[in-house]
Enzyme design. Sequence first.
Site, short mmCIF file in Angstrom:
data_model
loop_
_atom_site.label_atom_id
_atom_site.label_comp_id
_atom_site.label_asym_id
_atom_site.label_seq_id
_atom_site.Cartn_x
_atom_site.Cartn_y
_atom_site.Cartn_z
N SER A 40 55.08 -29.51 -6.00
CA SER A 40 56.28 -29.96 -5.13
C SER A 40 57.56 -29.52 -5.41
O SER A 40 58.04 -29.70 -6.93
CB SER A 40 56.14 -31.52 -5.24
N ASN A 100 53.64 -36.58 -3.81
CA ASN A 100 54.11 -35.31 -4.16
C ASN A 100 53.44 -34.55 -5.32
O ASN A 100 53.58 -35.18 -6.58
CB ASN A 100 55.54 -35.51 -4.91
N GLU A 101 52.29 -33.77 -4.79
CA GLU A 101 51.25 -33.19 -5.77
C GLU A 101 51.77 -32.10 -6.68
O GLU A 101 53.07 -31.54 -6.23
CB GLU A 101 50.08 -32.64 -5.04
N PRO A 102 51.19 -31.52 -7.40
CA PRO A 102 51.62 -30.39 -8.30
C PRO A 102 52.19 -29.25 -7.43
O PRO A 102 51.48 -29.05 -6.50
CB PRO A 102 50.36 -29.90 -9.13
#
Length: 640
Positions: A166, A162-164
């Site tokens: 998300s 879950n990257e920036p």
Amino acid sequence: MSRLNLLEETRYEKLPVIVYPDKTEASRRVARRIADLIRSKQQNGEKTVLGLATGATPVGVYAELVRLHKEEGLSFRDVVTFNLDEYYPMRPEAPQSYVRFMDEQLFSHIDIDRANIHIPDGTLSLEEIPAFCLEYERKIEAFGGLDLQVLGIGRTGHIGFNEPGSAPNSGTRLVTLDDLTRRDAARDFGGKQNVPTKAITMGIGTIFKAREIVLMAWNGKKASIVRKAVEGEISGEVPATYLQLSDNVEFVLDQDAASELTRFGTPWLVKDCVWDAALTRKAVIWLSGKVNKPILKLTEEDYNAHGMAQLAVDRGPVYNINIDIFNRLQHTITGWPGGKPNADDSQRPERAQPARKRALIFSPHPDDDVISMGGTFIRLVDQGHEVHVAYQTSGNTAVWDDDVLRYVEFAIDFSKSLGQDGLQLSSIYECMRTFIEQKQPNQVDTREIQNVKAFIRKSEAIAGARYAGLPDENIHFQALPFYESGKTNKNPVTDEDIRLTMELLQKVRPHQVFAAGDFEDPHGTHIVCFNIITEALRRLRAQGEEWVNDCWLWMYRGAWHEFETHEIEMAVPLSPQEVERKKAAIFKHQSQKDRPVFPGDDEREFWVRAQERNRDTARRYDELGLADYEAMEAFVRFHY
């Protein structure tokens, strides 16, 4: 410590944090927690549903779970697992797949029912992924939800993938990987260009439903993002901050990963301190930067307004403290890294005697010496010391395949110019070319290709050392066995690595040893090489080698990360001309110029990194009120 004091000390921390001395102890504790949960559920006739993570962080936990299974009878027959994520696309048998990782680290060593293992499928078509993700969520719910979710944290702040950006209520889905995440994975894939751009991951909303969440982080590389996750404001830019909203989360850290939390990084802001010399120095330098004043201009008001009133009372007046710290910093600066002959050395970082020292520079990779301490290297030679350099590894995994073909083509043409037919070499060349054209990411090179890559790095190292002024007999190539696997994952260190190092140390009998203390090296080679050196020195001392007692070990950095100013014990200033000489020595390493194979998260050329970091060290000294130098190389003494 009373509960009130603990609450005060951790008041900046927005979720529970447990800190252990090292990752080994921390991993054992987390594994024991999982084992206790499994046994408790088994006693009640229930299944345990675990959410599992991959990567380097949980390896120690899985190893301890395997030990508990084999030695203490922990059974996994009633355990159901759901993995966080998988690269997409990804074949399950690929070396980088999380299916293979989990099998190698855990599943193949325990008695788990294979039907109870669930890992996102990296072989699906794009059209099949949405339905698969919905079914993944449904299966978790069908088993009653996750009892415990194990997490790591990426340097982007991601949990799972879950990257920036998300959403906090996101579910299992296909995502695009952040560029930093891909750079961090580059070594596993043989270069960033081979890292998939996408992954299937559980969502933050899915993770939140777990009855317990344990996030683990080890080493200083994670310290900055851990502080943001624990003490920062909740933000989609750092997805791990969403965990602050959970009542069921706990961060488990080693000391290095916790080092930037307020209670460790600036403890005077949250508790009364024992103001020893080291902490005083750290605090005064920090205060100077905080208020943007040179040390000698700091006032009592500055101390009082920034949590240092106790220091002012205990050790004041503050101007005396300022003078003491200023003088201590001044005494770290020396233009004589081998000691200044016939001088009072009581206030100098190195001894005056013997006037002509034997110095042995250990370089983990064939270019770390000139990149990290090239100016000091040249200065030691210029000042008449007997300098040796030891290249601990061949560095043969960090050469582009194209360079291999170019050098062999040169050798073929050269042999023909001497009237030789070069048929055998041409045949080997054709085999190399065929292999390289069909080579898979991170596939182990043939022995001939490995040798050529090692020869390229060796010739460059010789050129760099000669440029620094060394005679050939003082240039040593160790090719330590732990490195020579032909793979990015290296073999374990053995007594042979230590024996070879002991032999070289006995041959040189140095007064000074310089070793890479930059453990942020993404290859992991620096810490391995450093531990080999210190173990060799300890064994030699235990054997009664008298000279070891007079051998000082200096750590250098510079290729990846510099020492903090308060840590520096010797700062060697470089003139503009010496900066250029250092750059010329780095340029001898042509295979590493322009674009190295494994640049880590800094894609600048190594000479640019080194030059800017050296200038930044000088700038920091200047801002503290000391002399303004062009550049500085920094060292810390290690007591073994």
